[in-house]
Design an enzyme around this catalytic site. Sequence first.
Site, mmCIF file in Angstrom:
data_model
loop_
_atom_site.group_PDB
_atom_site.id
_atom_site.type_symbol
_atom_site.label_atom_id
_atom_site.label_comp_id
_atom_site.label_asym_id
_atom_site.label_seq_id
_atom_site.Cartn_x
_atom_site.Cartn_y
_atom_site.Cartn_z
ATOM 1 N N ARG A 26 0.834 -1.213 0.000
ATOM 2 C CA ARG A 26 0.000 0.000 0.000
ATOM 3 C C ARG A 26 0.864 1.257 0.000
ATOM 4 O O ARG A 26 0.384 2.348 -0.297
ATOM 5 C CB ARG A 26 -0.987 -0.007 1.175
ATOM 6 C CG ARG A 26 -1.941 1.179 1.194
ATOM 7 C CD ARG A 26 -3.258 0.906 1.922
ATOM 8 N NE ARG A 26 -3.085 0.120 3.126
ATOM 9 C CZ ARG A 26 -2.607 0.583 4.287
ATOM 10 N NH1 ARG A 26 -2.270 1.839 4.409
ATOM 11 N NH2 ARG A 26 -2.467 -0.233 5.320
ATOM 12 N N TYR B 207 -16.151 15.422 -16.530
ATOM 13 C CA TYR B 207 -16.641 14.043 -16.457
ATOM 14 C C TYR B 207 -17.766 13.942 -15.409
ATOM 15 O O TYR B 207 -17.689 14.568 -14.348
ATOM 16 C CB TYR B 207 -15.459 13.143 -16.092
ATOM 17 C CG TYR B 207 -15.805 11.701 -15.939
ATOM 18 C CD1 TYR B 207 -16.218 10.955 -17.028
ATOM 19 C CD2 TYR B 207 -15.710 11.071 -14.708
ATOM 20 C CE1 TYR B 207 -16.539 9.614 -16.895
ATOM 21 C CE2 TYR B 207 -16.019 9.737 -14.559
ATOM 22 C CZ TYR B 207 -16.436 9.014 -15.657
ATOM 23 O OH TYR B 207 -16.751 7.692 -15.511
ATOM 24 N N ASP C 45 -7.380 17.869 -16.291
ATOM 25 C CA ASP C 45 -7.657 16.469 -16.608
ATOM 26 C C ASP C 45 -7.360 16.302 -18.093
ATOM 27 O O ASP C 45 -8.085 16.815 -18.944
ATOM 28 C CB ASP C 45 -9.118 16.136 -16.269
ATOM 29 C CG ASP C 45 -9.463 14.676 -16.523
ATOM 30 O OD1 ASP C 45 -8.844 14.065 -17.412
ATOM 31 O OD2 ASP C 45 -10.372 14.152 -15.845
ATOM 32 N N LYS D 104 -8.495 4.867 -19.860
ATOM 33 C CA LYS D 104 -8.879 5.225 -21.231
ATOM 34 C C LYS D 104 -7.684 5.003 -22.181
ATOM 35 O O LYS D 104 -7.308 3.882 -22.408
ATOM 36 C CB LYS D 104 -9.398 6.656 -21.237
ATOM 37 C CG LYS D 104 -10.370 6.974 -20.081
ATOM 38 C CD LYS D 104 -11.674 6.223 -20.173
ATOM 39 C CE LYS D 104 -12.550 6.323 -18.920
ATOM 40 N NZ LYS D 104 -12.876 7.657 -18.462
HETATM 41 C C1 LIG Z 1 -13.339 8.219 -17.214
HETATM 42 C C2 LIG Z 1 -12.904 9.556 -16.803
HETATM 43 C C3 LIG Z 1 -12.586 9.830 -15.463
HETATM 44 C C4 LIG Z 1 -12.738 8.798 -14.369
HETATM 45 O O1 LIG Z 1 -11.861 7.726 -14.552
HETATM 46 P P1 LIG Z 1 -12.135 6.236 -14.013
HETATM 47 O O2 LIG Z 1 -10.883 5.535 -14.382
HETATM 48 O O3 LIG Z 1 -13.365 5.735 -14.702
HETATM 49 O O4 LIG Z 1 -12.345 6.333 -12.547
HETATM 50 C C5 LIG Z 1 -12.121 11.096 -15.162
HETATM 51 N N1 LIG Z 1 -11.982 12.042 -16.102
HETATM 52 C C6 LIG Z 1 -12.295 11.820 -17.405
HETATM 53 C C7 LIG Z 1 -12.142 12.911 -18.404
HETATM 54 C C8 LIG Z 1 -12.769 10.571 -17.796
HETATM 55 O O5 LIG Z 1 -13.095 10.351 -19.079
#
Ligand SMILES: *Cc1c(COP(=O)(O)O)cnc(C)c1O
Length: 372
Positions: free
Chosen positions: A58, A112, A177, A202
């Site tokens: 952890r 998001y 982000d 992603k």
């Molecule tokens: C999917 C997504 C998130 C969240 O990510 P997870 O891996 O699903 O928790 C945050 N920001 C953006 C722009 C996303 O497309």
Amino acid sequence: MRTRAVHAGRDDLADLGVHAVPLDLSTTYPSRDSRDEARRIDVFATGAVDPGTPIYGRISNPTVERFEEALAELEGFDQAVAFASGMAAVSACLLACVAKGKPHVVAVRPVYGSTDHVLSSGLLGTEVTWASPESLAAALRPETGLVFVETPANPTLREVDIAALAEACGEVPLLVDNTFATPVLQQPGRHGAGLVLHSATKFLGGHGDVMGGVVACGAEEAARLRQIRFATGGILHPLAAYLLLRGLSTLPLRVAAASATAAELVTRLRAHPRVRAVHYPALGGPLVAFEIDGDPHAVIGSVRLATPAVSLGSVDTLIQHPASISHRIVGEEDRHDAGITDQLLRMSVGLEDVEDLWNDLEQALKTSWRAC
Ligand SMILES: *Cc1c(COP(=O)(O)O)cnc(C)c1O
């Protein structure tokens, strides 16, 4: 970028005499020297990184550290901290604000859906002010710990000028982000962002089979994020880190190929009589958002090649209806104010042949106007 995407975090492998990244699945690391363990626990407690053997899964893991090193390098930062998912990364950044005694966050919509929810609900003890890039400076307060923005934004692909925003932030750290652009198309740190976040689930993973999140930032912010990760346990699994490193190797090629296909689909969608509007970033990229005259649910029900699913950034094309899925959790009025209409579809273009994708889209669009 292509060279470093293949080699970052892996420069020592040849000297180690191995080719694939070593995958270390240990949860604990034996030591016969508990005096030294005490010293190292004290180091880790400050959020610093000790170069010696790890102590406990952890706190740190060598495979995860390789991924962090690689992503930090690709984004042009000193350090990165990896998490179990994108939302675990978002949550850690918000908890860091609370821990600093600066729980006010200024954010620009759209973001998001789950990020919107965690900010709007105040679930983690933050308070949000939604601002436009123009009203952002006026929204800042002495207790503002973070400015949060997505560009291109999920799901409308609206872009903001990162450098102008960073300037408006003054001393307050700007978090971008960068999930949609990836470091291949944009490195927000070079334009003044202090923290760059990814849902690694992603494009970084790229094959729809691994969840992860990561924040690239300076040493001080990274130490705080590691402390929070240690306390809350939202760590990245070593196997996920292994798959993410593998994903990084092909990231520039995947993004380039999918972007070229997306640009061609954008041209054809713009000429389609039943497509009302097409949103495509000046930056380019594999994501396309478009609004249709017909029934968007019929398109989702009729695609046969594209995968009708939420998420993005995979080798296959994914299409979804944001008002029903990714942004369902955002209130209808806020959704509409942010430009997320009920007619909007979001498509993440994959690596298929463009003609096959167009044939699929065209037949799905036909069913959508028969349906209304
Ligand atoms: C999917 C997504 C998130 C969240 O990510 P997870 O891996 O699903 O928790 C945050 N920001 C953006 C722009 C996303 O497309």
